[in-house]
Design a protein around this motif. Structure first.
Motif, mmCIF file in Angstrom:
data_model
loop_
_atom_site.group_PDB
_atom_site.id
_atom_site.type_symbol
_atom_site.label_atom_id
_atom_site.label_comp_id
_atom_site.label_asym_id
_atom_site.label_seq_id
_atom_site.Cartn_x
_atom_site.Cartn_y
_atom_site.Cartn_z
ATOM 1 N N ASP A 124 0.801 -1.228 0.000
ATOM 2 C CA ASP A 124 0.000 0.000 0.000
ATOM 3 C C ASP A 124 0.834 1.278 0.000
ATOM 4 O OD1 ASP A 124 -2.381 -1.409 -0.013
ATOM 5 O OD2 ASP A 124 -2.570 -1.421 2.175
ATOM 6 N N ARG A 126 2.460 3.044 -2.280
ATOM 7 C CA ARG A 126 2.196 4.048 -3.327
ATOM 8 C C ARG A 126 0.819 4.677 -3.163
ATOM 9 N NH1 ARG A 126 5.518 2.857 -8.814
ATOM 10 N NH2 ARG A 126 7.454 2.197 -7.786
ATOM 11 N N LYS A 127 -0.131 3.875 -2.703
ATOM 12 C CA LYS A 127 -1.465 4.422 -2.460
ATOM 13 C C LYS A 127 -1.411 5.485 -1.366
ATOM 14 C CE LYS A 127 -4.358 2.190 0.130
ATOM 15 N NZ LYS A 127 -5.324 1.163 0.652
ATOM 16 N N HIS A 128 -0.736 5.178 -0.278
ATOM 17 C CA HIS A 128 -0.629 6.144 0.821
ATOM 18 C C HIS A 128 0.189 7.368 0.400
ATOM 19 C CE1 HIS A 128 -2.631 3.456 3.466
ATOM 20 N NE2 HIS A 128 -1.624 2.614 3.645
ATOM 21 N N LYS A 130 0.548 8.659 -2.546
ATOM 22 C CA LYS A 130 -0.271 9.490 -3.438
ATOM 23 C C LYS A 130 -1.267 10.316 -2.646
ATOM 24 C CE LYS A 130 -3.387 9.226 -7.424
ATOM 25 N NZ LYS A 130 -4.045 8.313 -8.407
ATOM 26 N N ARG A 131 -1.870 9.700 -1.654
ATOM 27 C CA ARG A 131 -2.861 10.398 -0.819
ATOM 28 C C ARG A 131 -2.240 11.561 -0.052
ATOM 29 N NH1 ARG A 131 -5.164 7.837 4.790
ATOM 30 N NH2 ARG A 131 -6.076 9.756 5.628
ATOM 31 N N LYS A 134 -0.504 14.723 -1.913
ATOM 32 C CA LYS A 134 -1.373 15.733 -2.534
ATOM 33 C C LYS A 134 -1.298 17.049 -1.758
ATOM 34 C CE LYS A 134 -4.771 12.597 -4.617
ATOM 35 N NZ LYS A 134 -6.185 12.099 -4.577
ATOM 36 N N ASP A 160 10.297 2.187 -5.226
ATOM 37 C CA ASP A 160 9.454 3.163 -4.531
ATOM 38 C C ASP A 160 10.238 4.438 -4.220
ATOM 39 O OD1 ASP A 160 7.219 1.566 -4.637
ATOM 40 O OD2 ASP A 160 7.445 0.766 -2.606
#
Length: 323
Positions: A124, A126-128, A130-131, A134, A160
């Motif tokens: 997770d 990359r998901k975190h 990206k969040r 921002k 990563d």
């Protein structure tokens, strides 16, 4: 020369000599005032609140640090020179605590950046990333040396970090003196990644006695221009050797700082306090003054670079509060 002219000459000369002495004394008085940086950015503070329902994984209960520490507490802290901006560094392994710090920043303009905590290589990540990224205050993540040592051999971990470099994010590294070597290895593999080594590598500071391995690692970073050294935890480093009498005199720290100055240089040294952890060794006024005193003979430009300008290069913060 007539006696009148002679008297006039002597009177004028005496007045001129007295004026010159007054100017000289005035210059000396002016020179005695310490040089101070035009601004100060503290690149290493921690904020947390054990009273929250979810609690905190650090500091441990019973510790002198186990209390609510918020931006307002930092603002109210007595300092050697005003500090109007800070880059906060993670103090929690909880993913949602990344958002908690970002939320703190909404009402506290003293926060101009945040170094969060996520684990490269995890599914997770990359998901975190990206969040949280921002938010422009999210500048990067901190990685402990043990994780880095393993990650340097893992493709996903390195991919990563390459992604972070591509996105203009940075990495803080924390650990003992060997972290300096880890910074070199990481810089060689990801040359576009900005790297900040926290707490000068957490070396014990022993006055004239320099840790030889630490010095060798510092020397190996001389050509790694994307690696910054955070001049933080000096008093904690001294406390490892002299826990009952942490020196406040810059001369005790000068041999250590000289190694950094010689090998890293004025363009890659940045000030940080490690507050509130630092207060277990010395107050904020003391830790700040040690570095101000060290830079006195380096000139105004050096003070400004170390205390705020270099932090803008390392963390790419946008605007100094109030300007």
């Amino acid at each position: 020369m007539s006696s009148l002219n002679r008297r006039s000459f002597l009177k004028t000369a005496s007045a001129g000599f007295l004026a010159s002495q007054l100017n000289l004394n005035g210059s000396k008085a002016a020179d005695s005032k310490p040089l101070l940086p035009a601004r100060v950015v503290d690149t290493h503070t921690h904020f947390y609140d054990p009273s929250r329902p979810e609690g905190v994984p650090w500091p441990r209960k019973g510790s002198s640090l186990y209390r609510t520490v918020l931006p307002k507490d930092f603002v109210e802290l007595k300092k050697y020179q005003p500090v109007n901006a800070t880059v906060v560094v993670e103090a929690s392994k909880l993913v949602e605590d990344n958002q908690w710090i970002l939320d703190q920043a909404k009402d506290n303009p003293v926060i101009i950046g945040f170094v969060g905590r996520l684990t490269p290589g995890e599914p997770d990540f990359r998901k975190h990333l990206k969040r949280f990224s921002k938010n422009p205050l999210y500048k990067g993540i901190r990685i402990n040396y043990d994780l880095l040592d393993l990650g340097l051999k893992q493709k996903q971990f390195m991919d990563d970090l390459k992604l972070m470099a591509d996105q203009g994010l940075q990495v803080d590294l924390n650990g003992g003196p060997v972290t300096l070597n880890g910074a070199r290895l990481l810089a060689e593999q990801v040359p576009d990644l900005r790297i900040v080594v926290d707490h000068i590598g957490n070396v014990a500071i022993k006055g004239d006695e320099i840790d030889l391995r630490w010095r060798e690692y510092m020397e190996s970073l001389a050509d790694q221009k994307q690696v910054f050294i955070k001049i933080s935890a000096l008093v904690e480093g001294a406390a490892r050797h002299r826990p009952d009498a942490v020196p406040a005199d810059v001369e005790y720290y000068r041999p250590t700082l000289d190694v950094i100055w010689k090998n890293i240089g004025v363009d890659r040294m940045i000030f940080g306090s490690n507050w509130p952890v630092s207060e277990r060794a010395a107050d904020y006024v003391t830790l700040q003054k040690i570095l101000v005193d060290y830079l006195q003979d380096k000139g105004q430009a050096a003070l400004d670079k170390v205390f705020w300008q270099n932090s803008k290069l390392a963390y790419r913060w946008d605007k100094y509060p109030g300007e």
